[in-house]
Design a protein around this motif. Sequence first.
Motif, short mmCIF file in Angstrom:
data_model
loop_
_atom_site.label_atom_id
_atom_site.label_comp_id
_atom_site.label_asym_id
_atom_site.label_seq_id
_atom_site.Cartn_x
_atom_site.Cartn_y
_atom_site.Cartn_z
N SER A 91 -7.24 8.69 -0.06
CA SER A 91 -7.71 7.33 0.20
C SER A 91 -6.54 6.38 0.48
O SER A 91 -6.58 5.58 1.43
CB SER A 91 -8.52 6.82 -0.98
N LEU A 92 -5.50 6.48 -0.34
CA LEU A 92 -4.32 5.64 -0.13
C LEU A 92 -3.62 5.98 1.18
O LEU A 92 -3.19 5.08 1.91
CB LEU A 92 -3.35 5.78 -1.31
N GLN A 93 -3.53 7.26 1.49
CA GLN A 93 -2.92 7.68 2.74
C GLN A 93 -3.73 7.15 3.92
O GLN A 93 -3.15 6.62 4.88
CB GLN A 93 -2.82 9.19 2.81
N VAL A 133 0.84 -1.20 0.00
CA VAL A 133 0.00 0.00 0.00
C VAL A 133 0.88 1.25 0.00
O VAL A 133 0.59 2.22 -0.72
CB VAL A 133 -0.96 0.00 1.21
N TYR A 134 1.94 1.23 0.77
CA TYR A 134 2.85 2.39 0.82
C TYR A 134 3.46 2.65 -0.55
O TYR A 134 3.53 3.80 -1.00
CB TYR A 134 3.94 2.17 1.86
N LYS A 135 3.91 1.59 -1.22
CA LYS A 135 4.50 1.75 -2.55
C LYS A 135 3.48 2.31 -3.53
O LYS A 135 3.81 3.18 -4.35
CB LYS A 135 5.05 0.41 -3.06
N GLU A 136 2.25 1.84 -3.46
CA GLU A 136 1.21 2.36 -4.34
C GLU A 136 0.95 3.83 -4.05
O GLU A 136 0.80 4.64 -4.97
CB GLU A 136 -0.09 1.55 -4.17
N PRO A 140 1.48 13.38 -11.40
CA PRO A 140 0.76 14.65 -11.22
C PRO A 140 -0.74 14.56 -11.49
O PRO A 140 -1.52 15.32 -10.90
CB PRO A 140 1.42 15.59 -12.23
N SER A 141 -1.16 13.64 -12.33
CA SER A 141 -2.58 13.55 -12.67
C SER A 141 -3.42 12.79 -11.63
O SER A 141 -4.64 12.71 -11.76
CB SER A 141 -2.76 12.89 -14.04
N THR A 142 -2.78 12.25 -10.61
CA THR A 142 -3.51 11.51 -9.57
C THR A 142 -4.36 12.50 -8.76
O THR A 142 -3.85 13.50 -8.27
CB THR A 142 -2.55 10.75 -8.63
N SER A 143 -5.62 12.17 -8.62
CA SER A 143 -6.52 13.08 -7.90
C SER A 143 -6.20 13.10 -6.41
O SER A 143 -5.68 12.13 -5.85
CB SER A 143 -7.98 12.66 -8.11
N SER A 144 -6.55 14.18 -5.79
CA SER A 144 -6.31 14.32 -4.35
C SER A 144 -7.16 13.32 -3.56
O SER A 144 -6.75 12.86 -2.50
CB SER A 144 -6.58 15.74 -3.88
N ASP A 145 -8.33 12.95 -4.10
CA ASP A 145 -9.18 11.96 -3.44
C ASP A 145 -8.50 10.59 -3.40
O ASP A 145 -8.56 9.88 -2.39
CB ASP A 145 -10.53 11.83 -4.14
N VAL A 146 -7.87 10.22 -4.50
CA VAL A 146 -7.16 8.94 -4.56
C VAL A 146 -5.98 8.97 -3.59
O VAL A 146 -5.76 8.01 -2.83
CB VAL A 146 -6.69 8.63 -5.99
N ARG A 206 3.88 5.84 -5.41
CA ARG A 206 3.81 5.88 -6.88
C ARG A 206 2.74 6.86 -7.33
O ARG A 206 2.95 7.65 -8.25
CB ARG A 206 3.50 4.49 -7.45
N ALA A 207 1.58 6.80 -6.68
CA ALA A 207 0.48 7.70 -7.03
C ALA A 207 0.85 9.15 -6.77
O ALA A 207 0.47 10.05 -7.53
CB ALA A 207 -0.78 7.32 -6.26
N THR A 208 1.61 9.39 -5.72
CA THR A 208 2.04 10.75 -5.38
C THR A 208 2.95 11.32 -6.47
O THR A 208 2.92 12.52 -6.74
CB THR A 208 2.78 10.75 -4.03
N ALA A 209 3.72 10.46 -7.12
CA ALA A 209 4.66 10.90 -8.14
C ALA A 209 3.98 11.22 -9.48
O ALA A 209 4.60 11.82 -10.35
CB ALA A 209 5.74 9.84 -8.35
#
Length: 107
Positions: A69-71, A49-52, A60-66, A55-58
Motif C-alpha cells: 500500500s505504501l509503495q 510517504v517515502y520515509k514512512e 520485520p513485523s510490517t505486513s506485506s499488504d501495508v 521505515r515500515a520496510t525496516a
Amino acid sequence: MKDVDSCDANDKSDVRESRCSSMQKSELEALAVAAILEHRRLLAADEAVYKEWTRATAVPSTSSDVLKSLQDEYLARQKKSEAQQEELSEIIDALGYVPDVALDGEE
C-alpha cells in the motif's frame, strides 16, 4: 496543481504551450509561482510517504499488504509529481525565466 488550469495537463503539449504563450507575463508569472509552490508541496508530501515506506520496510513485523500500500501510494504520487513538473516546465518555458519564490518562512 488544481489551480494551474490555464495550461491544463489533459491537453496536448502544443495546445498548452500555445495557451500559455498567449497569456500576459504577469499572468504567467503568477501561474509559475503557484506551480512552483505546488511542486514544493508535492515533493514534501512525497518525501513523507517515502520515509514512512522505508521505515515500515525496516520493521520485520510490517505486513506485506501495508508495504504494498505504501509503495503504491508513493508510486502514484511520483506520477502526479511528474505530470505537475511537466506542466511547470511548460509554464516556465512560456514565461522565459524562473521567478523568485521565497522558501517557506522567508519574505
